[in-house]
Design an enzyme around this catalytic site. Sequence first.
Site, short mmCIF file in Angstrom:
data_model
loop_
_atom_site.label_atom_id
_atom_site.label_comp_id
_atom_site.label_asym_id
_atom_site.label_seq_id
_atom_site.Cartn_x
_atom_site.Cartn_y
_atom_site.Cartn_z
N CYS A 158 -22.28 44.32 -44.77
CA CYS A 158 -21.11 43.62 -45.30
C CYS A 158 -19.88 44.53 -45.26
O CYS A 158 -19.77 45.45 -46.07
CB CYS A 158 -21.39 43.15 -46.73
SG CYS A 158 -19.98 42.33 -47.51
N CYS A 180 -17.72 44.33 -48.39
CA CYS A 180 -18.28 45.04 -49.55
C CYS A 180 -18.14 46.55 -49.41
O CYS A 180 -17.77 47.25 -50.36
CB CYS A 180 -19.77 44.71 -49.69
SG CYS A 180 -20.18 42.96 -49.67
N ASP A 181 -18.47 47.09 -48.24
CA ASP A 181 -18.65 48.54 -48.08
C ASP A 181 -17.62 49.23 -47.19
O ASP A 181 -17.67 50.45 -47.02
CB ASP A 181 -20.05 48.82 -47.51
CG ASP A 181 -21.15 48.30 -48.41
OD1 ASP A 181 -20.92 48.20 -49.63
OD2 ASP A 181 -22.25 47.97 -47.90
#
Length: 308
Positions: free
Chosen positions: A134, A137-138
Amino acid sequence: MEHVYDTVIIGGGPGGYAAALYCARAGLDTLVLEMMTPGGQMCTTERIDNYPGFDEGVDGMELGMRMQKGAERFGAKTEYAEVTALDLAAEPKRVETSAGAVLARTVILATGASPRELGLPEEAQYRGRGVSYCATCDGMFYRGKTVAVAGGGNSAAEDARVLSKLCTQVYVIHRRDALRASRAEAAPLEKAENVTFLWNRRVAGIRGEGKLSSLVLQDTKTGEESELAVDGLFVAIGRVPNTALAKGQLELDAYGYVKADETTRTSVPGVFAVGDVRTKPLRQVCTAAADGAVASKFVEEYLSTREN
């Protein structure tokens, strides 16, 4: 007589526990069924930086535990068991688990979707240590670094676009000689100076001491292998919705996700779907939690209608 819950929530991720919190606060007899640990896929993330209220980020497992405690504070119950079968047409609805059968007036599916993996034997070893699924997300963890994106569809193109704004260099690795992504998704990448396409390549191996430092790439035409030094790999080859239990009972879309609109109501009255398991444009912790809150409203509405 067997106990009948007002609502049984299948899955203890952010969508499931947000639904549990709101349902319990509304005075509903609420049970969460979780197979492993609270938090769902959040537990695989060492730090979540895009959930509101945590200015320095939060460990995924810690956030999951906090969500569980918040729901249980108002009376929601948690049972650790694997759901093996559902009868969603029954009245009350029947949920078969490894610990026995559970009856409910309503059911909320919060079973999520799992990222499709490359299938490499060492992949799990590097998850959270250079391998991510992701970019939203990261991606922040790789600001100013060199990363690779594996995939050629819209998800891969979107991840590459997000990363191109953060990273010094982004390699897009695709087993064919052209992206499958739509023109609208692909066009910005072609203009980005820090995005390089590696056509007819696939990730054949991951290397690094403790964390990822390079990838082994294989030419899909010649079989020749090469090594590419990167700080991170984002796998974007699709997701697999966890809807096996719902097949034949709920209407699913072409990709296997539960068809549920912004009300979270499904094709079966009294059954709701929240989070990554339902058809939606963005799958994130905060959108899953929002789904849970919305579901509680329509659970209450459904139960009130039935009582009247």
